[in-house]
Design a protein around this motif. Structure first.
Motif, PDB file in Angstrom:
ATOM      1  N   PHE A   1      13.994  12.712   9.893  1.00 49.00           N
ATOM      2  CA  PHE A   1      15.450  12.809   9.947  1.00 49.00           C
ATOM      3  C   PHE A   1      16.108  11.879   8.923  1.00 49.00           C
ATOM      4  O   PHE A   1      17.017  12.292   8.192  1.00 49.00           O
ATOM      5  N   ILE A   2      15.666  10.652   8.874  1.00 48.42           N
ATOM      6  CA  ILE A   2      16.263   9.685   7.957  1.00 48.42           C
ATOM      7  C   ILE A   2      16.036  10.094   6.513  1.00 48.42           C
ATOM      8  O   ILE A   2      16.928   9.986   5.660  1.00 48.42           O
ATOM      9  N   GLU A   3      14.852  10.597   6.218  1.00 47.18           N
ATOM     10  CA  GLU A   3      14.520  10.962   4.835  1.00 47.18           C
ATOM     11  C   GLU A   3      15.128  12.288   4.408  1.00 47.18           C
ATOM     12  O   GLU A   3      15.677  12.395   3.304  1.00 47.18           O
ATOM     13  N   ASN A   4      15.082  13.290   5.276  1.00 41.65           N
ATOM     14  CA  ASN A   4      15.469  14.641   4.882  1.00 41.65           C
ATOM     15  C   ASN A   4      16.900  15.016   5.225  1.00 41.65           C
ATOM     16  O   ASN A   4      17.490  15.867   4.552  1.00 41.65           O
ATOM     17  N   VAL A   5      17.455  14.416   6.264  1.00 46.73           N
ATOM     18  CA  VAL A   5      18.820  14.757   6.688  1.00 46.73           C
ATOM     19  C   VAL A   5      19.817  13.702   6.204  1.00 46.73           C
ATOM     20  O   VAL A   5      20.809  14.026   5.548  1.00 46.73           O
ATOM     21  N   LEU A   6      19.534  12.435   6.512  1.00 49.38           N
ATOM     22  CA  LEU A   6      20.445  11.370   6.078  1.00 49.38           C
ATOM     23  C   LEU A   6      20.288  11.048   4.598  1.00 49.38           C
ATOM     24  O   LEU A   6      21.162  10.411   4.004  1.00 49.38           O
ATOM     25  N   LYS A   7      19.159  11.456   4.006  1.00 46.56           N
ATOM     26  CA  LYS A   7      18.865  11.191   2.590  1.00 46.56           C
ATOM     27  C   LYS A   7      18.842   9.695   2.290  1.00 46.56           C
ATOM     28  O   LYS A   7      19.312   9.235   1.247  1.00 46.56           O
ATOM     29  N   ILE A   8      18.292   8.932   3.210  1.00 46.65           N
ATOM     30  CA  ILE A   8      18.099   7.499   3.012  1.00 46.65           C
ATOM     31  C   ILE A   8      16.624   7.281   2.702  1.00 46.65           C
ATOM     32  O   ILE A   8      15.756   7.682   3.467  1.00 46.65           O
ATOM     33  N   ASP A   9      16.361   6.653   1.587  1.00 48.55           N
ATOM     34  CA  ASP A   9      15.000   6.472   1.097  1.00 48.55           C
ATOM     35  C   ASP A   9      14.408   5.173   1.644  1.00 48.55           C
ATOM     36  O   ASP A   9      14.814   4.082   1.258  1.00 48.55           O
ATOM     37  N   ASP A  10      13.472   5.309   2.549  1.00 44.07           N
ATOM     38  CA  ASP A  10      12.788   4.169   3.167  1.00 44.07           C
ATOM     39  C   ASP A  10      11.297   4.341   2.889  1.00 44.07           C
ATOM     40  O   ASP A  10      10.606   5.076   3.600  1.00 44.07           O
ATOM     41  N   PRO A  11      10.756   3.706   1.848  1.00 41.61           N
ATOM     42  CA  PRO A  11       9.380   3.965   1.413  1.00 41.61           C
ATOM     43  C   PRO A  11       8.314   3.744   2.470  1.00 41.61           C
ATOM     44  O   PRO A  11       7.255   4.379   2.427  1.00 41.61           O
ATOM     45  N   VAL A  12       8.544   2.839   3.417  1.00 42.35           N
ATOM     46  CA  VAL A  12       7.497   2.508   4.389  1.00 42.35           C
ATOM     47  C   VAL A  12       7.825   2.940   5.817  1.00 42.35           C
ATOM     48  O   VAL A  12       7.022   2.731   6.721  1.00 42.35           O
ATOM     49  N   GLY A  13       9.000   3.516   6.029  1.00 44.00           N
ATOM     50  CA  GLY A  13       9.383   3.929   7.385  1.00 44.00           C
ATOM     51  C   GLY A  13       9.834   2.779   8.262  1.00 44.00           C
ATOM     52  O   GLY A  13       9.800   2.878   9.502  1.00 44.00           O
TER      53      GLY A  13
ATOM     54  N   GLY B   1       0.796  -1.223   0.000  1.00 46.20           N
ATOM     55  CA  GLY B   1       0.000   0.000   0.000  1.00 46.20           C
ATOM     56  C   GLY B   1       0.823   1.265   0.000  1.00 46.20           C
ATOM     57  O   GLY B   1       0.440   2.270  -0.609  1.00 46.20           O
ATOM     58  N   PHE B   2       1.962   1.243   0.679  1.00 45.69           N
ATOM     59  CA  PHE B   2       2.798   2.434   0.795  1.00 45.69           C
ATOM     60  C   PHE B   2       3.755   2.615  -0.389  1.00 45.69           C
ATOM     61  O   PHE B   2       4.554   3.547  -0.395  1.00 45.69           O
ATOM     62  N   THR B   3       3.692   1.711  -1.368  1.00 48.66           N
ATOM     63  CA  THR B   3       4.534   1.829  -2.558  1.00 48.66           C
ATOM     64  C   THR B   3       3.647   1.850  -3.801  1.00 48.66           C
ATOM     65  O   THR B   3       2.416   1.795  -3.711  1.00 48.66           O
ATOM     66  N   ARG B   4       4.270   1.926  -4.965  1.00 47.10           N
ATOM     67  CA  ARG B   4       3.511   2.107  -6.202  1.00 47.10           C
ATOM     68  C   ARG B   4       2.988   0.792  -6.763  1.00 47.10           C
ATOM     69  O   ARG B   4       3.574  -0.268  -6.555  1.00 47.10           O
ATOM     70  N   ALA B   5       1.873   0.888  -7.493  1.00 40.26           N
ATOM     71  CA  ALA B   5       1.178  -0.288  -7.995  1.00 40.26           C
ATOM     72  C   ALA B   5       2.057  -1.146  -8.897  1.00 40.26           C
ATOM     73  O   ALA B   5       1.903  -2.369  -8.932  1.00 40.26           O
ATOM     74  N   LYS B   6       2.982  -0.532  -9.593  1.00 37.85           N
ATOM     75  CA  LYS B   6       3.811  -1.267 -10.550  1.00 37.85           C
ATOM     76  C   LYS B   6       4.784  -2.241  -9.878  1.00 37.85           C
ATOM     77  O   LYS B   6       5.417  -3.056 -10.559  1.00 37.85           O
TER      78      LYS B   6
END
Length: 418
Positions: A305-317, A32-37
């Motif tokens: 913090f992880i997304e905006n400062v560390l720039k690590i992409d975690d789609p679902v947290g 659900g938290f990611t794209r349909a494809k």
């Protein structure tokens, strides 16, 4: 017949089924938290990490985790789990204990998939699920649940805030860092873009399934259906922490974003569940509420913090929910435990032991996962190519599409057909 053993065994097997159903919860949250494809790819990964993990844990991991202790760091290897394991002094059959521990192992492995979703090769996923289930998770688990050095220090992690959730979260951190962000997640000047998931409904369904499954995860860890008082208490503390986590995340996101954020609130409930898991048996209901509130606040700040400062992409947290909140919840046992907690006159002894345990598992997992993911990346490769990522992993990795085309077909009629 010993009816006490029968009740205990049935209770553990029912709890096992509830924890197994959490695989469906993880699958729905991640889908659900990611794209349909990429939906089919995520479903396949959640299916196969349980399948691969079950076999790997049976063949090797169970012995490493629960075999006779060797110097406090590892259990004696027992291929195919053939040993009697009499040293564990179980009141239930070994096979009941084995399957219960198997579903816990699968939970740790599946946490990683969400953080690395939408860009990871399926073959690479199978490799690291195998290694985590067979080696990384069982060794850390032995330290705490198998009579290892942390257990000997008095470290308390009743149902796995650190053993299961933080371990999975730290592995996810290394994987998401090494594989890099999804295409389009960050602009050239470093600004963060929101890549919306395709179904909040599926995500919410997943959270409800996980919340439901947690009533097997935590109370089932008593391993005793006859211990009705402990089971009842754990049900209450588990539920209160989840509820408090959801409320705290909703209020904080409402304050920060001017709207009550749905995905943050859902993750807040999970944060409360993860946070209470370590001390669910030895904190009061009010302590559980406090742990839930703290976890619900921490998860919002950690995701940012992880997304905006560390720039690590975690789609679902996943890193924040499981890694960070698992660590926080374990540490808070040293504060809120009714016997030995800082707020109950126990001093700092338990708190220091909890800090040592959290740090040790974090160090072990981050180092081993780092080298594991680096090795996979250098050999078979971790990431699909940009064309495959853009088109979607369902098509390129599995040759299928998860959703049929529901758009109506337009048929043009000439005047003679009208």
């Amino acid at each position: 017949m010993d009816y006490g053993i029968a009740i205990d065994t049935v209770w553990v097997l029912v709890a096992t089924a509830l924890v197994f159903f959490m695989q469906a919860g993880f699958a729905m949250v991640e889908t659900g938290f990611t794209r349909a494809k990429n939906a089919g790819n995520i479903i396949m990964k959640n299916l196969m990490d349980f399948a691969v993990g079950s076999v790997a844990f049976w063949v090797l991991g169970f012995g490493i985790m629960f075999g006779p202790d060797l110097s406090g760091y590892i259990g004696k290897v027992d291929f195919l789990s053939l040993g009697s394991f009499e040293h564990l002094e179980l009141s239930i059959p070994k096979e009941a204990f084995l399957i219960f521990q198997t579903v816990f192992c699968a939970t740790a492995a599946t946490i990683v998939s969400g953080a690395m979703a939408e860009r990871t090769k399926f073959s690479s996923y199978l490799i690291y699920s195998l290694v985590i289930s067979a080696v990384i998770y069982p060794i850390a688990g032995h330290w705490i649940w198998g009579g290892g050095w942390l257990a000997q220090l008095g470290f308390h992690d009743f149902a796995g805030s650190t053993v299961v959730h933080s371990l999975g979260g730290w592995a996810a951190l290394m994987g998401a860092w090494i594989i890099g962000p999804r295409i389009g997640k960050y602009t050239s000047d470093g600004k963060t873009r929101v890549i919306k998931g395709h179904s909040l409904t599926l995500g919410a369904l997943g959270v409800f399934i996980l919340w439901f499954g947690w009533f097997g995860f935590n109370p089932g860890s008593t391993l005793a259906g006859t211990n009705t008082e402990a089971i009842s208490h754990i049900f209450v503390t588990t539920n209160l922490s989840a509820a408090a986590g959801a409320i705290a995340s909703m209020i904080l996101s409402w304050s920060r974003y001017k709207k009550p954020d749905v995905s943050m609130t859902l993750n807040g409930a999970l944060a409360g569940l993860v946070g209470i898991t370590a001390g669910t048996d030895i904190v009061s209901p009010s302590g559980a509420v406090m742990i839930g509130i703290i976890s619900g606040i921490v998860v919002v700040l950690a995701i940012e913090f992880i997304e905006n400062v560390l720039k690590i992409d975690d789609p679902v947290g996943a890193i924040s929910v499981h890694g960070i909140c698992g660590a926080v919840g374990t540490i808070l046992v040293g504060v809120f435990a009714t016997d030995g907690g800082l707020l109950y006159g126990g001093g700092t002894k338990l708190l220091l032991v909890q800090l040592i345990g959290v740090g040790a598992v974090a160090l072990w997992t981050n180092v081993t996962a780092f080298y594991l993911f680096k090795a996979i990346n250098k050999t078979v490769g971790l990431r699909v190519n940009s064309e495959e990522e853009e088109e979607g992993l369902d098509k390129k990795e599995h040759g299928t599409e998860s959703y049929a085309d529901f758009q109506p077909r337009v048929v043009y009629l000439n005047s003679d057909q009208i």
